[in-house]
Structure formats: C-alpha cells, structure tokens
Design a protein around this motif. Structure first.
Motif, PDB file in Angstrom:
ATOM      1  N   VAL A   9       1.015   4.186  -3.083  1.00  0.00           N
ATOM      2  CA  VAL A   9       0.810   5.619  -2.840  1.00  0.00           C
ATOM      3  C   VAL A   9       2.049   6.408  -3.275  1.00  0.00           C
ATOM      4  O   VAL A   9       1.944   7.468  -3.901  1.00  0.00           O
ATOM      5  N   ALA A  52      -3.422  10.228  -4.635  1.00  0.00           N
ATOM      6  CA  ALA A  52      -2.555   9.638  -3.614  1.00  0.00           C
ATOM      7  C   ALA A  52      -3.166   9.792  -2.223  1.00  0.00           C
ATOM      8  O   ALA A  52      -3.105   8.874  -1.397  1.00  0.00           O
ATOM      9  N   VAL A  53      -3.763  10.938  -1.969  1.00  0.00           N
ATOM     10  CA  VAL A  53      -4.415  11.171  -0.675  1.00  0.00           C
ATOM     11  C   VAL A  53      -5.591  10.215  -0.490  1.00  0.00           C
ATOM     12  O   VAL A  53      -5.763   9.600   0.568  1.00  0.00           O
ATOM     13  N   SER A 100      -4.329  -2.357   3.590  1.00  0.00           N
ATOM     14  CA  SER A 100      -2.945  -2.793   3.775  1.00  0.00           C
ATOM     15  C   SER A 100      -2.862  -4.307   3.626  1.00  0.00           C
ATOM     16  O   SER A 100      -3.839  -5.019   3.819  1.00  0.00           O
ATOM     17  N   CYS A 114      -4.479   6.691   0.360  1.00  0.00           N
ATOM     18  CA  CYS A 114      -4.062   6.493   1.757  1.00  0.00           C
ATOM     19  C   CYS A 114      -5.227   6.013   2.621  1.00  0.00           C
ATOM     20  O   CYS A 114      -5.029   5.279   3.595  1.00  0.00           O
ATOM     21  N   ARG A 160       0.817  -1.209   0.000  1.00  0.00           N
ATOM     22  CA  ARG A 160       0.000   0.000   0.000  1.00  0.00           C
ATOM     23  C   ARG A 160       0.856   1.267   0.000  1.00  0.00           C
ATOM     24  O   ARG A 160       0.637   2.144  -0.850  1.00  0.00           O
ATOM     25  N   PRO A 161       1.835   1.420   0.901  1.00  0.00           N
ATOM     26  CA  PRO A 161       2.660   2.631   0.831  1.00  0.00           C
ATOM     27  C   PRO A 161       3.439   2.742  -0.467  1.00  0.00           C
ATOM     28  O   PRO A 161       3.678   3.850  -0.958  1.00  0.00           O
TER      29      PRO A 161
END
Length: 422
Positions: free
Chosen positions: A85, A184-185, A193, A188, A81-82
C-alpha cells in the motif's frame, strides 16, 4: 488474525486480491512508460531538449538497478500488505510531483522516487503472492498479476499519451496520481495480510545465490528480456527496412501487447503442471520467430504472425521464470526475486545498447536475427537446468518415471506410491 482463521483463508484463491495486484502492476508499468509517449510536450513544458527530457525515463530504470537489492534487504522484514500500500502511495506521490513540477530538476527527483518504488514493488509482489495463494495455484495467480504488465503496455501508456495530447502532459500524470491514490485505498481493504514468521531472517542475497537453481534463472530470464528490448527498441527501422507500411509500427506495438495477454493466459494454464516443457517450447518459439522476421519479404500478415508469437512468448516466459525463481530460491525467495529484478533491469539497459550495435553493424533488417542469439543462449541454459533451475512439473514427472518391473522388490502396487512420489 489468529492462525485458526488464517489457515482456512490460505486454502481459498484470493481472486479479488490478485486483481488488485494486477492493477498495481498496470499502474507501475504505465508510470514507467508514460514519459516516453509525452516527451515533446514535457520538453516544451520544462524548457529542455527532447534528449534531456528522455532522462526522466532513463533515470527511472537506473535508480531501480542501484537501489533494488539494498532497499529489499532493508525492508525485507516489513509486513507485506502495508508495504505494498505504501508503494502504491509512493507512485501517487511521484506522479503528482511530476505533474506539478516547476522545472526539470523537480521532475527528475519525482521520477527517482517512482523508480525506487518500482524496484521495491517487484521484489515484494511475487513473494507476497506465494504467501497468500495455495502452493498449487501460484502460477495461476502470477498469470493474473502479470496481465497488468501487458495491459500497461497495450492500454495504459497509450491512454496516458492520448490524454496528454488532449489535456496536456501534466494532466496525464495527475490523473495517474489520483488513480494510484484510489488504488491504495482499495488495497487496504482487499489485500490479505501475511503473518510474519517468528525469527524470520532478512533476505540474504548471498544465501539466495548459493541455491543451485537461482543463478541459471537469474541469467536466462534477463537474456530473454535483453533480446526483447534489443528488437523492440528498434522495431521502427526494422519495419521500414523490411518493406512494411509505416502504420505497421503502431500496429505491431498493439499486436505485441495483445498477444502478450494471450501468452500470459496460456502460461497460467500450464505453469503449475508442465513448467519445464512449456518454457522450453516457448523459448524455442521466440527464437524461431525472431530468426524468421528478416525473411518476411514485405508481407505484413507474415510479420504480424511472427510478432504475435514473439509477444505471446514474452508474456508467457515471464510467468514461467517468475515461478522458477520462487521455487529455486526456496526460503530465500525474496532475495532471489530481488536479484532477478536487478538483472532484468540490466537486461533492459544492455538490450537497447545491443540492439543499437546490431543496427549499426548488421543493419535494421538483421536486428531480429541478432536478438535471437541471446534467446538461444537462454534456451541452452534452461535445457541444462533440468534439476534445480527448471525441473519438470508434477504432470511432466509421470512420463519421466521408469516403468516398474513386475515381481521385483520395491515395485509399485495399487494404493502404493505414485510416480514421482516417495
């Protein structure tokens, strides 16, 4: 997140997350294609010739080929997930740098950054989908995600080009950068995840290639992409040589994009139940449509029907092959997926060269027939790969199973094992 909370979540279909991923795919495709529609403005703005400005598109694809496998291996154990993003933020940075670039060199560096993110995105996205979606609905999820590709082709790039015509090419890239930042926001908050498995190894390309079904898919899929770009790149000279009106050029691109969405929808309904039969029929339909295109005889309606079959087939074939490579790669699906990203980019590059050769040797009218040849080769590979690469699905295995003989040991009985099950 505890295992207790992650287990139930894994059973639900994360529709919102899939829509976010589809939008990310839309952004990536629009980013890749945008310079092609704005070449004259970019050429003037950066004081370079149009052929030189075209390197902004070529370099984007080239950096994917060079970096996708080592980058995927290096970042293979980074939480998905990160990473997703961060890749969307990289698209935002790349597009903003292009929009603000004072010279061609700066714009080229910005495009290289975007190409690196693009390759990593496609090695990350499909394995991520396979981890957050119930196994029986991976095909449906991939169909939703891949719809972003067709929307980027049919809507994103044309809108970006039109915006560049009204407000200037820099405004198009800056608008796309702002959209990427907002996306991207949203990611999040809406992307789930994925729990890292203890002791999970880095993706191994060697181990992926050793899987028996990976090589056929990694060859057949790029052959289909090669065929598509061989014809797509030279669609304009074909249309003129076929006696079709000039407006058919723009119309054909729209038909390809819209029919691609239809193909993706059909694939989403069939990929989890009848993957092999659907893939073989779709590949055969693409080959037939390309073989018939030289015989349209100036009939725009006939040509558009054939292009609709071609476009729908290419939209569907991406879903079938993406599902196949994830299945064939097994525990090495990340590396196997990265391999197909590499070979597909090579297919795009070789496809344009192959189409150019067909244009010179056979003439514009026979470019579709030349494009059909690699499709036929892909069909042969898929037909032969019935065990590991393109096996039948759960509903297809029923008609393949022999009827049990009554009265013999091991025959099925009420409540016993069903067809295809132990």
């Amino acid at each position: 997140m505890s295992s207790a909370t992650s287990a139930p979540a894994a059973q639900r279909f994360p529709l919102a997350a899939m829509m976010v991923l589809a939008t990310i795919a839309f952004t990536a495709i629009t980013t890749e294609l945008l310079p092609s529609g704005l070449l004259p403005q970019i050429s003037t703005g950066l004081t370079v010739s149009e052929p030189v400005a075209g390197y902004l598109a070529a370099a984007y694809a080239a950096v994917i080929v060079v970096t996708v496998v080592p980058a995927a291996r290096l970042l293979g154990t980074v939480p998905k997930r990160p990473l997703l993003v961060a890749l969307v933020l990289t698209f935002a940075l790349s597009n903003a740098m292009v929009g603000l670039a004072p010279d061609f060199t700066s714009a080229m560096i910005a495009r290289l950054v975007g190409g690196l993110a693009h390759g990593l995105l496609w090695t990350t996205m499909a394995p991520y989908v396979a981890r957050v979606v119930p196994a029986a609905k991976v095909g449906k999820a991939l169909a939703i995600v891949f719809s972003g590709n067709s929307l980027g082709l049919a809507i994103g790039a044309p809108i970006g080009t039109a915006l560049g015509g009204f407000l200037g090419w820099r405004a198009s890239f800056l608008a796309l950068a702002g959209f990427s930042l907002l996306l991207a926001v949203v990611g999040c908050f809406l992307l789930p995840s994925v729990r890292q498995v203890a002791g999970e190894a880095r993706p191994s390309l060697r181990a992926a290639i050793a899987q028996p079904g990976v090589k056929p898919v990694a060859i057949a899929w790029p052959l289909l992409v090669l065929a598509h770009f061989a014809l797509f790149t030279y669609i304009a000279p074909y249309i003129r040589d076929a006696g079709l009106p000039d407006y058919a050029i723009t119309l054909s691109l729209t038909v390809l994009g819209v029919s691609g969405l239809l193909g993706i929808w059909i694939a989403g309904l069939t990929v989890d139940s009848h993957p092999r039969r659907s893939l073989l029929m779709t590949t055969a339909a693409i080959a037939l449509s390309m073989l018939l295109l030289p015989f349209v005889g100036g009939s725009l309606a006939f040509a558009l029907v054939l292009m609709s079959v071609w476009g729908a087939g290419l939209g569907a074939i991406g879903i079938y092959n993406q599902s196949a490579i994830l299945r064939a790669g097994r525990e090495n699906k990340d590396a196997a997926n990265g391999l197909t990203v590499l070979t597909i980019q090579l297919g795009i590059t070789v496809g344009a060269l192959y189409g150019s050769a067909a244009l010179v040797v056979a003439g514009p009218l026979l470019v579709p027939a030349a494009a059909a040849l690699p499709v036929i080769a892909a069909l042969v590979i898929a037909w032969a790969g019935k065990t590991a690469a393109y096996p039948p699905g759960p509903r297809e295995s029923v008609w393949k199973s022999p009827r049990p003989i009554e009265g013999r040991a091991g025959t099925s009985r009420p409540g016993g094992p069903g067809p295809g099950r132990p």
